[in-house]
Design a protein around this motif. Sequence first.
Motif, mmCIF file in Angstrom:
data_model
loop_
_atom_site.group_PDB
_atom_site.id
_atom_site.type_symbol
_atom_site.label_atom_id
_atom_site.label_comp_id
_atom_site.label_asym_id
_atom_site.label_seq_id
_atom_site.Cartn_x
_atom_site.Cartn_y
_atom_site.Cartn_z
ATOM 1 N N ASN A 90 0.818 -1.196 0.000
ATOM 2 C CA ASN A 90 0.000 0.000 0.000
ATOM 3 C C ASN A 90 0.864 1.262 0.000
ATOM 4 O OD1 ASN A 90 -1.874 1.986 0.374
ATOM 5 N ND2 ASN A 90 -2.883 1.031 2.112
ATOM 6 N N HIS A 91 0.806 2.016 -1.112
ATOM 7 C CA HIS A 91 1.517 3.291 -1.215
ATOM 8 C C HIS A 91 0.551 4.476 -1.089
ATOM 9 C CE1 HIS A 91 5.391 1.593 -2.354
ATOM 10 N NE2 HIS A 91 4.716 0.724 -3.091
ATOM 11 N N TYR A 92 -0.703 4.186 -0.779
ATOM 12 C CA TYR A 92 -1.722 5.220 -0.652
ATOM 13 C C TYR A 92 -1.353 6.149 0.499
ATOM 14 C CZ TYR A 92 -6.401 7.201 0.170
ATOM 15 O OH TYR A 92 -7.462 8.044 0.339
ATOM 16 N N ASP A 93 -1.298 7.443 0.230
ATOM 17 C CA ASP A 93 -0.910 8.417 1.246
ATOM 18 C C ASP A 93 -1.714 9.694 1.035
ATOM 19 O OD1 ASP A 93 0.313 10.303 2.922
ATOM 20 O OD2 ASP A 93 2.329 9.544 2.495
ATOM 21 N N THR A 94 -2.580 10.012 1.983
ATOM 22 C CA THR A 94 -3.459 11.169 1.839
ATOM 23 C C THR A 94 -2.707 12.498 1.851
ATOM 24 O OG1 THR A 94 -3.906 11.233 4.222
ATOM 25 C CG2 THR A 94 -5.429 9.948 2.837
ATOM 26 N N HIS A 95 -1.435 12.494 2.239
ATOM 27 C CA HIS A 95 -0.648 13.734 2.207
ATOM 28 C C HIS A 95 -0.417 14.234 0.785
ATOM 29 C CE1 HIS A 95 0.351 12.374 6.313
ATOM 30 N NE2 HIS A 95 0.316 13.673 6.547
ATOM 31 N N PHE A 96 -0.599 13.366 -0.188
ATOM 32 C CA PHE A 96 -0.389 13.738 -1.582
ATOM 33 C C PHE A 96 -1.690 14.003 -2.326
ATOM 34 C CE2 PHE A 96 3.288 11.043 -0.461
ATOM 35 C CZ PHE A 96 4.283 12.006 -0.624
ATOM 36 N N ILE A 97 -2.796 14.094 -1.592
ATOM 37 C CA ILE A 97 -4.100 14.301 -2.211
ATOM 38 C C ILE A 97 -4.634 15.665 -1.788
ATOM 39 C CG2 ILE A 97 -6.454 13.421 -2.440
ATOM 40 C CD1 ILE A 97 -5.327 10.644 -1.660
ATOM 41 N N HIS A 98 -5.114 16.408 -2.772
ATOM 42 C CA HIS A 98 -5.654 17.752 -2.552
ATOM 43 C C HIS A 98 -7.064 17.790 -3.123
ATOM 44 C CE1 HIS A 98 -1.462 18.996 -1.790
ATOM 45 N NE2 HIS A 98 -1.194 18.098 -2.728
ATOM 46 N N VAL A 99 -7.888 18.657 -2.608
ATOM 47 C CA VAL A 99 -9.274 18.735 -3.048
ATOM 48 C C VAL A 99 -9.554 20.147 -3.561
ATOM 49 C CG1 VAL A 99 -11.696 18.493 -2.386
ATOM 50 C CG2 VAL A 99 -9.968 16.990 -1.360
ATOM 51 N N GLY A 100 -9.792 20.255 -4.847
ATOM 52 C CA GLY A 100 -10.178 21.537 -5.436
ATOM 53 C C GLY A 100 -9.037 22.494 -5.690
ATOM 54 N N SER A 101 -8.048 22.530 -4.814
ATOM 55 C CA SER A 101 -6.880 23.389 -4.998
ATOM 56 C C SER A 101 -5.741 22.826 -4.148
ATOM 57 C CB SER A 101 -7.187 24.835 -4.590
ATOM 58 O OG SER A 101 -7.388 24.927 -3.197
ATOM 59 N N TRP A 102 -4.555 23.324 -4.418
ATOM 60 C CA TRP A 102 -3.357 22.806 -3.743
ATOM 61 C C TRP A 102 -3.426 22.983 -2.226
ATOM 62 C CZ3 TRP A 102 0.440 19.792 -5.393
ATOM 63 C CH2 TRP A 102 1.551 19.638 -4.571
ATOM 64 N N ASP A 103 -3.991 24.089 -1.773
ATOM 65 C CA ASP A 103 -3.960 24.400 -0.340
ATOM 66 C C ASP A 103 -5.049 23.709 0.477
ATOM 67 O OD1 ASP A 103 -5.918 25.939 -1.521
ATOM 68 O OD2 ASP A 103 -5.458 27.750 -0.398
ATOM 69 N N ARG A 104 -5.894 22.927 -0.152
ATOM 70 C CA ARG A 104 -6.930 22.202 0.577
ATOM 71 C C ARG A 104 -6.586 20.709 0.583
ATOM 72 N NH1 ARG A 104 -13.177 21.525 -0.980
ATOM 73 N NH2 ARG A 104 -13.859 20.556 0.956
ATOM 74 N N ARG A 105 -6.154 20.249 1.730
ATOM 75 C CA ARG A 105 -5.749 18.852 1.883
ATOM 76 C C ARG A 105 -6.957 17.930 1.936
ATOM 77 N NH1 ARG A 105 -0.585 17.742 0.689
ATOM 78 N NH2 ARG A 105 0.827 19.106 1.781
ATOM 79 N N PHE A 106 -6.762 16.759 1.423
ATOM 80 C CA PHE A 106 -7.778 15.716 1.458
ATOM 81 C C PHE A 106 -7.941 15.228 2.892
ATOM 82 C CE2 PHE A 106 -8.596 11.135 1.612
ATOM 83 C CZ PHE A 106 -9.795 11.062 0.928
ATOM 84 N N GLU A 107 -9.185 15.015 3.275
ATOM 85 C CA GLU A 107 -9.490 14.406 4.571
ATOM 86 C C GLU A 107 -10.472 13.276 4.298
ATOM 87 O OE1 GLU A 107 -10.698 17.188 7.588
ATOM 88 O OE2 GLU A 107 -9.437 18.749 6.700
ATOM 89 N N PRO A 108 -10.142 12.055 4.742
ATOM 90 C CA PRO A 108 -11.048 10.926 4.501
ATOM 91 C C PRO A 108 -12.481 11.218 4.976
ATOM 92 C CG PRO A 108 -8.971 10.122 5.324
ATOM 93 C CD PRO A 108 -8.923 11.631 5.409
ATOM 94 N N SER A 109 -12.643 12.051 5.989
ATOM 95 C CA SER A 109 -13.999 12.345 6.485
ATOM 96 C C SER A 109 -14.849 13.047 5.439
ATOM 97 C CB SER A 109 -13.906 13.201 7.753
ATOM 98 O OG SER A 109 -13.283 14.443 7.462
#
Length: 186
Positions: free
Chosen positions: A160-179
Motif C-alpha cells: 500500500n503506497h496510498y498516502d493522503t498527504h499527496f491528495i488535494h481537493v479543489g486546490s493545492w492548499d486544501r488537503r484531502f481528509e477521509p472524512s
Amino acid sequence: MATSDALNVIFTRRSIRKFSSRPVEIQDQQRMLQAAFAAPSAENAQNKHIIIITERDSLDNLPALHPSAAPAREAPLAFLLCCDTAATPQTAFWPQDCAAATQNVMLAARALGLGSLWCGIHPLESREQAFLSAFSLPGMVRPFSLILIGYPLQDFFEENHYDTHFIHVGSWDRRFEPSLFEGGHS
C-alpha cells in the motif's frame, strides 16, 4: 493462477525480476497485445507498434541495451513498445498513449498469472538510440518501453503506497481528509 478481479490485479501488480524459463502461451501473448491496443490514446491515434521478442539471443542481449534489463536473461518474452511519430493523426501526447498501453500490458500479464517489468526507454536519447539501432527501427519510429514478461519466480503481494498527504481537493492548499467522503459525500 489467473485472476480477473480488476482491483486485485491493480493492487498486486509488482515489478518482477525473476522469471521461469517456461514459454508464454501464444494466446496469452495475444491477450496482452490486445490489452495494449485497448489503451486510450489522444485523438484515437493508432500509432503504436510492438516488437515481440522471444529469441533467446535477442533476450540475452537486452541488458547491453538497457541497465535495468538484466532479468531478460531469464524471461522468455519481451515486448518493445514503439510509436510511429509520422502516423496520422499525430499528437504531442504519444508518450502518454504509450504509457497507457504499457500499463495495460502489465495489468493483463498480472491477470493471466504472469509477471512483468517495465524498462523505460523514452525520453532518454542514449537508450532510444540503442534500441533504434538494435531493432532496425525505421525513420520516425521511436522506442518507448521494453516490457519483460514471464512466469514469476516471486510472489505477488499488495503493498500500500496510498498516502493522503499527496491528495488535494479543489486546490493545492486544501488537503484531502477521509472524512470528506464519509456519509455519502463525494
